[in-house]
Structures are given as structure tokens and as C-alpha cells.
Design an enzyme around this catalytic site. Structure first.
Site, PDB file in Angstrom:
ATOM      1  N   ALA A  61      -0.890  -0.319  -0.449  1.00 35.75           N
ATOM      2  CA  ALA A  61      -1.732   0.876  -0.529  1.00 35.75           C
ATOM      3  C   ALA A  61      -3.170   0.411  -0.687  1.00 35.75           C
ATOM      4  O   ALA A  61      -3.434  -0.723  -1.070  1.00 35.75           O
ATOM      5  CB  ALA A  61      -1.298   1.714  -1.723  1.00 35.75           C
ATOM      6  N   GLY A 100       3.066  -1.103  -0.688  1.00 38.46           N
ATOM      7  CA  GLY A 100       3.288  -0.102   0.347  1.00 38.46           C
ATOM      8  C   GLY A 100       3.566  -0.726   1.708  1.00 38.46           C
ATOM      9  O   GLY A 100       4.256  -0.127   2.536  1.00 38.46           O
ATOM     10  N   GLU A 103       7.105  -1.401   1.703  1.00 36.32           N
ATOM     11  CA  GLU A 103       7.818  -0.114   1.747  1.00 36.32           C
ATOM     12  C   GLU A 103       7.840   0.445   3.178  1.00 36.32           C
ATOM     13  O   GLU A 103       8.852   1.003   3.616  1.00 36.32           O
ATOM     14  CB  GLU A 103       7.173   0.863   0.757  1.00 36.32           C
ATOM     15  CG  GLU A 103       7.454   0.438  -0.688  1.00 36.32           C
ATOM     16  CD  GLU A 103       6.692   1.248  -1.716  1.00 36.32           C
ATOM     17  OE1 GLU A 103       5.448   1.353  -1.583  1.00 36.32           O
ATOM     18  OE2 GLU A 103       7.317   1.768  -2.648  1.00 36.32           O
ATOM     19  N   GLU A 123       3.276  -4.176  -7.427  1.00 38.00           N
ATOM     20  CA  GLU A 123       2.676  -3.017  -8.099  1.00 38.00           C
ATOM     21  C   GLU A 123       2.549  -3.194  -9.605  1.00 38.00           C
ATOM     22  O   GLU A 123       1.552  -2.797 -10.204  1.00 38.00           O
ATOM     23  CB  GLU A 123       3.495  -1.748  -7.802  1.00 38.00           C
ATOM     24  CG  GLU A 123       3.230  -1.156  -6.426  1.00 38.00           C
ATOM     25  CD  GLU A 123       4.081  -1.776  -5.333  1.00 38.00           C
ATOM     26  OE1 GLU A 123       4.695  -2.847  -5.561  1.00 38.00           O
ATOM     27  OE2 GLU A 123       4.146  -1.188  -4.241  1.00 38.00           O
TER      28      GLU A 123
END
Ligand code: 3HC
Ligand code: NAI
Length: 686
Positions: A61, A100, A103, A123
Site C-alpha cells: 500500500a 498489499g 495480497e 505490515e
């Protein structure tokens, strides 16, 4: 364009191009959703390769967006959309697939990677948990035990390990794009694997969750995110996919706004800013192909090992043949230790050692690019060394001193070409500690300063530029910490209460335990030098302990008593009696853990503000890095400066004023008072 689509016969190649690290900005999220729709609708497309331009796959992210409200499309929806695509998507991974990014790859039907790639969910290192299905899909794909490791530890795994875990379907040798397309062509004819969301989580042995939770709690102490990440993996393994996704997202959003996440984000950006100070933009460092270390004592051997770890050939100069042998033996011991800990193989250790030439002949340094001096902390000895170096080294060789407290300018007097001289202050043990204070003199050229920063990068260290003063940034603040710790003792606290309070705050050990470990004699030596300069250092109890040869663990006692062979500190009646005598006639008060921590940490902030005002440090974030990487300040608190800003500078000033009124600390400096109006330290540093 952030997302580009090209076609190779029946395979579409979706290329993400969002420099520097393809972070999942709003535009990229939108682009990926649109790509799925476009390719779903294209009957000519049988399979899709998702690949990235530049140095890495999607690195996660966009951390810059974390301080702001989330903007749609949200990442979980992007991943769900890819997972529901009508054509199989193949994530083709190079560099790092992190957070992310991983992911998104988990939303794909397949993942392939080059052998050098790494994959992970870091994270927790940012104080959050994965927020787009990482904790939910991973146990379904690789089982709960491996998922717990990856999610709660935050460290990435290499592609080969990921392949063994089942996280990656194939390793691609050679060109990733071509390999990814070949894999996609192959898969186009086969039935698409069941989406991870529809798979069951493999069963675990009885007691697995309880044991794993204990292990995570023991490792992470007061950090919040790892246990919350664990809870999400466990929940995901015990409930259906949709509820698990909702639970994960709720935890993610809650932690994203937490104090620890803000602190860890601050450190993340400070660490990335530190290696590239704007004032050195465009300045090219000098070449560094060879190095030498003068002095094979505690620091010299650590520095030599660090240089060898980075691949530089090293010459180690000592005073005479026996000292050379001792130095080489100590370097060997460092590499042997790395072998024992499994960090390197014996072959690598042998190779590293064979790259060190020990000698007492300065003549060997005629063609060395970089020389680091680490001899006794004595100005005359150091000057004599640099006189010899001036005579034998090339005029463009960079010359550095590792002094802790001496003035580098004074050391450099008499050095020929003084523009190539600077301080490089390593921390002990130098091959392990990440901090490097870089101390230019007035004469150091930008090019030589840039060479210091380039060296840090080469050694994998965090560089912080420091100006010249007694102790530079870190040790100057340490002096205040120690003085405060003694003030506490003289007003009613005990060494064990102070140490316990600082451990509770998050430090690995308190100030008295730390002094006993390092030895009280070093600081005593510095105080003596300070007194000779006409200063009045404050350490009444430490002085008396040193006077009776209580230097710490090495002499069997210091602030605490020790029984032989046991490093556990025991309260000392001798120390207590000295404290009582020194405290006589001073006002006593009750101390709780919070007020002890305030009386230590907030004066550090005050001194650090002076350091900023004097431009000994250029950025408050640099001071945070010094305390975190050199002195064990808890990372999740963001360093002392971030801590002060997060706590509220008005409150910091008020507490310091109160302590000052009781004679227990200096009053806040003007710069610190001004930050209450300006809202932070940026104005001082600017
Ligand atoms: N968001 C925004 N910017 C990022 C970023 C991120 N996730 N990761 C790196 N950057 C920026 C850096 O700040 C730096 O910017 P600058 O050039 O302006 O200073 C630039 O990218 C290059 O970074 P590095 O100097 O660190 O480059 P390296 O090549 O040494 O390392 C890397 C590359 C391994 C990708 C490293 O940058 C890294 O580890 N990044 C963090 C990855 C991460 O933590 N991802 C998880 C984010 S949280 C998440 O995804 C939540 C999700 O679950 C919802
Ligand atoms: P040390 O006493 O362990 O080692 C010094 C070494 O220098 C000895 O092996 C000695 O034989 C050698 N030496 C002395 N004169 C020499 C000469 N003329 N030529 C070649 N070698 C010579 O000292 P230590 O702890 O390694 O410290 C070295 C320097 O690093 C000092 O300036 C110290 O302040 C600084 N420093 C020390 C730290 C520590 O934690 N010990 C941390 C950071 C810096």
C-alpha cells in the site's frame, strides 16, 4: 500511465508502472480494477500476466496515504475483483512483493517469481496488520503455522522458500516476462485452480494456537500489531472467509490510526530520508575499493569485520606484531561467531578472513581508498597516527576518525589535504549496530561527506550527520540521561526502580544496568577530561563507585552486586549506602514508573532540541534514528522527538518546568518552548 496492457497472442500482459516501488496508490487500484473489466470482456484473451516495471513488484500500500481517509476503490475490493476475474491471472514477481503487493498476488490464480525475489507481509513493522486479505488467504494457501510466522514476524522470505511453502507456483529462470507468458499459456488450457477464498484451512495440532500466541507475545513485548495480526490469522482459520475478511479489515483500520502505527511510519520515512540528505543531492562520492583500519581493539575489529562483510579488502594496522596477531584473532572470533549463529558458512568466513591483511607497516596503505582510525581515545596518539597517514596515503584517500568524544577538527590539525578528513562514529559492536554518525569538520568537502554516506549504504548502516560537540548527537544525549538517572537516586528512587521504569517504557535495559554492562570507567574518564576543560559534570554516586573500583560487571559490582558467573543484577548495599550519604539534606519524593520515565526522557528531548538549535543535528527525525539504532529507544515509540510531539509539546514543557522547579532537571530551552507555538520541531530544523 500507471497500468499498461499489451498482448502476446492469447496472453495479456498488465504492466504496473508506478515508480519508485509500484506502491498501490488510488490511481493504481483504479487501474487494476479497470484492467480486469477490460480483459474479462476481451474474448481473445485466455490468460493474464501481472508484472511490474522498474526495480520491484508492487511493494505494498502507499504508506503516504495512511494518514488520510481511505479512498475507493479499496484494496480488498481490488484483490477480490482480480480473484473473481474470468481469466486466470498470473502474478510475475521480481524485487519484492510486500504487504498489499503480496495480497494482490494472492488474488491471482498463480504466482511465479524470479529466484532473487522476496515475498512478505511486513505490515506489523508499520504497526498495522495486512488489510486486504493477507491474514485470511495465507493460512488457506500455506497453512496456519507458516502464515503465523510470515504475518506476525513481518520478515519477507526468498522466492525459493516461498516456493517450498506453496506461496509461489514456479521459479522462473531467465527473463521473467517471457517465463510468465509461457506459464500463462500453459495454464490457459488447464482448469483454473479453486480461488483461495473457497479453500479450507488445514487443521492444526491441539494446543497449536496457545503455543504460537505465547511465542509471539514473548517476542514482541509491548508492540500491539503482532498479536493483533496473530488474532486475525487465528480467526481466519476458525471462521468463514467473509467474516474473516471483515474482522481483518476492522483491525487494520483501527490500527492504521493508532499511536504505534504513526510512530513506526515516522521511523520508516526517517530511515529512508537519512541516507539521502538533500544538501548532498547530486554530489558524487569518491571511489571506495579498498579500506584500512588503524587499531585492532574493540572497535577496530568490528569495523574491519563490517568492511569485509561488505566485500572490501581490508588492511588492519596495529602497533606491533603481537598486537596484529591479537587483532586478527579477534576478527576471526567475530566471523566464527557468525558461523555458529548460522549467519554465514565456514567457507564464507574463511574468505572474509583471508581478505584482511594484518601489519604494523603503514607503508602498505599507499594505495588505500579509505582509512578509519580506531586507536586509543587520546589526542596525541591519534594525531601521530594521522601524521603517518598523511605521509603514506594518496592525497585523495579519505581519512576518518572513530573518536567518541574528541574534537575531530583538533585531531585533523596537521593532516595534509584536511578536506578529505571526517569523523565516522561507529557503535559497539561495530559489525552489528546499525547507526553511523558522520561528522564533517569545517574543511570536509561535500564529496568526502558523500563518501561517508556511501560507506553507510555499502555497510547497510543508518547514517546520521552530526555536528561537532562533546559526544556528537548520541553520547551528548546519553550524558543527560545518566545525570538525570543520578538526580532520581538523590531524590528518593533506587537503581532498580529506575531501571524497571525504563524497561517498562520499552528500553531493553535501564541506565544503571547498561552502565554496569559497559563499565563505569569509560564515563569516569570522560568526566575527568571534562573537569580538565573547566566543566562540572554531575555524577556524584558514579564517581564514588569508581573511587572504590566498582566498575560494573567486569569488577564484580557497580550499581548492582553480581555473583561470579551470573549476570543478574542484585541490589547493592554498598551502592545504597553511598546514595543515602549523597542524598542527605536533599528533598525526597515518591517516584512512580511514569514520573521516572518523564524525568529521564523529557530532559533528553530538551537536550536534543538544543542539538537541533545548534544544528548539531539537521532534522529531528535524525535524532530519533540515533536513539533507536544506537541506544535501544523503542522503535514503536518513534524516537524521543516523535514521542514528545505525539505526547503534546505543551505538556512536555509543563512537566519539565515542574521538574526544574523541584531542582530535578534543566528548565526547557527557548527552542522547546517555541515548539509549543510552532507545533513541532520542523521549524527549528528548517
Ligand atoms: N509506500 C510509499 N512509498 C514507499 C513505499 C510504500 N509502501 N515503500 C517504499 N517507498 C518509497 C520510499 O519512501 C523511497 O522514497 P524516496 O525515494 O522518495 O525517498 C522509495 O520508495 C524507495 O524506497 P527504498 O529507499 O526503501 O528503496 P529500496 O529499493 O532500498 O527498497 C523496498 C525497496 C524493499 C520495497 C522498501 O522500500 C520497502 O521495504 N518498502 C516498504 C514496503 C512495505 O512496508 N509494504 C507494506 C505496506 S503496508 C500495506 O501494504 C498494507 C496492506 O496490507 C493493505
Ligand atoms: P581499544 O583500547 O579496545 O583499542 C585500541 C587499539 O588501538 C588497541 O588495540 C591498540 O593496540 C591500538 N593502537 C593504539 N595506538 C596505535 C597506533 N599508534 N597504531 C596502531 N594501533 C594502535 O579501544 P576501542 O574501544 O576500540 O576504541 C577505539 C576508538 O573508538 C576510541 O577513539 C574510542 O573512543 C572509539 N569508540 C569506542 C567505542 C566503544 O564502545 N568502545 C564506541 C565508539 C567509538
Amino acid at each position: 500511465m500507471t497500468v499498461n496492457i499489451t498482448h502476446e497472442n492469447a496472453v495479456a500482459v498488465v504492466t504496473v508502472d508506478n515508480p519508485p516501488v509500484n506502491a498501490l496508490s488510488q490511481a493504481l487500484r483504479q487501474g487494476l480494477i479497470e484492467a480486469v473489466a477490460e480483459l474479462d470482456a476481451d474474448a481473445a484473451v485466455k490468460a493474464v500476466v501481472l508484472i511490474c516495471a522498474g526495480r520491484t513488484f508492487i511493494a505494498g500500500a502507499d504508506v503516504n496515504e495512511f494518514g488520510k481517509p481511505p479512498q475507493p476503490p479499496h484494496l480488498p475490493d481490488v484483490v477480490t475483483t482480480i480473484a473473481a476475474a474470468k481469466k486466470p491471472w498470473v502474478a510475475a514477481i521480481h524485487g519484492s512483493a510486500l504487504g498489499g503487493g503480496l495480497e494482490v498476488a494472492l488474488g491471482c490464480a498463480y504466482r511465479v517469481a524470479v529466484a532473487s525475489a522476496s515475498l512478505g507481509l511486513p505490515e506489523v513493522k508499520l504497526g498495522i496488520i495486512p488489510g486486504a486479505g493477507g491474514t485470511v488467504r495465507l493460512p488457506r494457501l500455506i497453512g496456519p503455522a507458516a502464515a503465523v510466522d510470515l504475518v506476525t514476524g513481518g520478515s519477507p522470505v526468498g522466492a525459493k522458500k516461498a516456493h517450498a511453502l506453496g506461496l509461489v507456483d514456479a521459479i522462473i529462470d531467465g527473463d521473467l516476462r517471457a517465463g510468465g507468458i509461457a506459464f500463462a499459456n500453459d495454464s490457459a488450457g488447464k482448469p483454473v485452480p479453486q480461488p483461495i477464498s473457497g479453500r479450507a484451512v488445514p487443521a492444526v495440532e491441539a494446543g497449536f494456537w496457545e503455543g504460537a500466541e505465547k511465542a509471539v507475545a514473548a517476542k514482541t513485548k509491548r508492540e500491539v500489531a503482532p498479536l493483533r495480526a496473530f488474532a486475525s490469522v487465528r480467526n481466519a482459520s476458525e471462521t468463514d472467509f467473509a467474516s474473516a475478511m471483515a474482522f481483518e479489515r476492522e483491525t487494520f483500520l483501527e490500527l492504521r490510526g493508532s499511536e504505534q502505527a504513526a510512530a513506526l511510519r515516522h521511523v520508516f520515512f526517517a530511515e529512508r530520508a537519512a541516507p539521502r540528505p538533500p544538501e548532498l543531492a547530486g554530489v558524487a562520492p569518491r571511489d571506495m575499493r579498498s579500506a584500512a583500519v588503524i587499531g585492532g581493539g574493540t572497535m577496530g575489529v568490528g569495523i574491519a569485520a563490517a568492511l569485509r562483510d561488505a566485500g572490501l579488502p581490508v588492511i588492519l594496522i596495529e602497533r606491533d606484531a603481537p598486537a596484529v596477531e591479537r587483532g586478527l584473532a579477534n576478527i576471526r572470533a567475530i566471523f566464527d561467531g557468525s558461523v555458529k549463529r548460522g549467519r554465514i558458512t565456514q567457507t564464507v568466513a574463511d574468505d572474509r578472513l583471508s581478505g584482511v591483511t594484518g601489519s604494523d607497516d603503514y607503508g602498505l596503505l599507499a594505495d588505500t581508498d579509505l582509512v578509519i582510525e580506531a586507536v586509543f581515545e587520546d589526542i596525541a596518539v591519534k594525531r601521530a597516527v594521522f601524521e603517518k597517514l598523511s605521509a603514506v596515503c594518496r592525497p585523495d584517500a579519505v581519512l576518518a576518525t572513530n573518536t567518541s568524544y574528541l574534537d575531530p577538527t583538533a585531531i585533523s590539525e596537521g593532516v595534509s589535504h584536511p578536506e578529505r578528513f571526517l569523523g565516522l562514529h561507529f557503535f559497539s559492536p561495530a559489525h552489528i549496530m546499525k547507526l553511523l554518525e558522520i561528522v564533517p569538520t569545517e574543511e570536509t568537502t561535500p564529496e568526502v561527506l558523500a563518501t561517508g554516506f556511501a560507506l553507510a549504504r555499502l555497510l547497510g548502516k543508518i547514517p546520521v550527520r552530526a555536528g561537532i560537540c562533546d559526544g556528537f548527537i548520541g553520547n551528548r544525549i546519553l550524558k543527560v540521561t545518566r545525570a538525570q538517572a543520578e538526580r532520581l537516586l538523590l531524590s528518593g528512587a533506587t537503581p532498580s526502580a529506575v531501571d524497571a521504569a525504563m524497561r517498562a517504557f520499552g528500553l531493553p535495559m535501564g541506565p544503571f544496568e547498561a552502565q554496569d554492562l559497559g563499565g563505569l570507567d569509560i564515563a569516569a574518564f570522560q568526566r575527568k577530561a571534562a573537569r580538565e576543560r573547566g566543566e562540572a559534570p554531575f555524577a556524584p554516586v558514579a564517581e564514588r563507585l569508581c573511587a572504590i573500583a566498582r566498575f560494573g560487571q567486569k569488577s564484580g559490582g557497580g550499581w548492582y552486586d553480581y555473583t561470579p558467573g551470573d549476570r543478574a543484577p542484585k541490589p547493592s548495599e554498598t551502592a545504597a549506602a553511598i546514595i543515602t550519604e549523597e542524598a542527605a539534606g536533599r528533598p525526597q519524593r515518591l517516584w512512580d514508573e511514569a514520573s521516572i520515565a518523564d524525568a529521564i526522557i523529557l530532559p533528553m528531548v530538551n537536550e536534543a532540541t538544543r542539538i537541533l538549535e545548534e544544528r548539531v543535528a539537521l532534522r529531528s527525525g535524525d535524532i530519533d534514528l540515533v536513539k533507536i539504532h544506537g541506544y535501544g529507544f523503542p522503535r514503536w515509540r518513534g524516537g524521543p522527538m516523535h514521542y514528545a510531539e505525539a505526547r503534546g509539546l505543551a505538556e512536555v514543557v509543563a512537566v519539565l518546568d515542574q521538574l526544574a522547579a523541584e531542582g530535578l532537571a534543566d528548565a526547557p530551552c527557548d527552542g522547546l518552548r517555541q515548539t509549543v507555538q510552532t507545533g513541532g520541531f520542523a521549524a527549528i530544523a528548517g
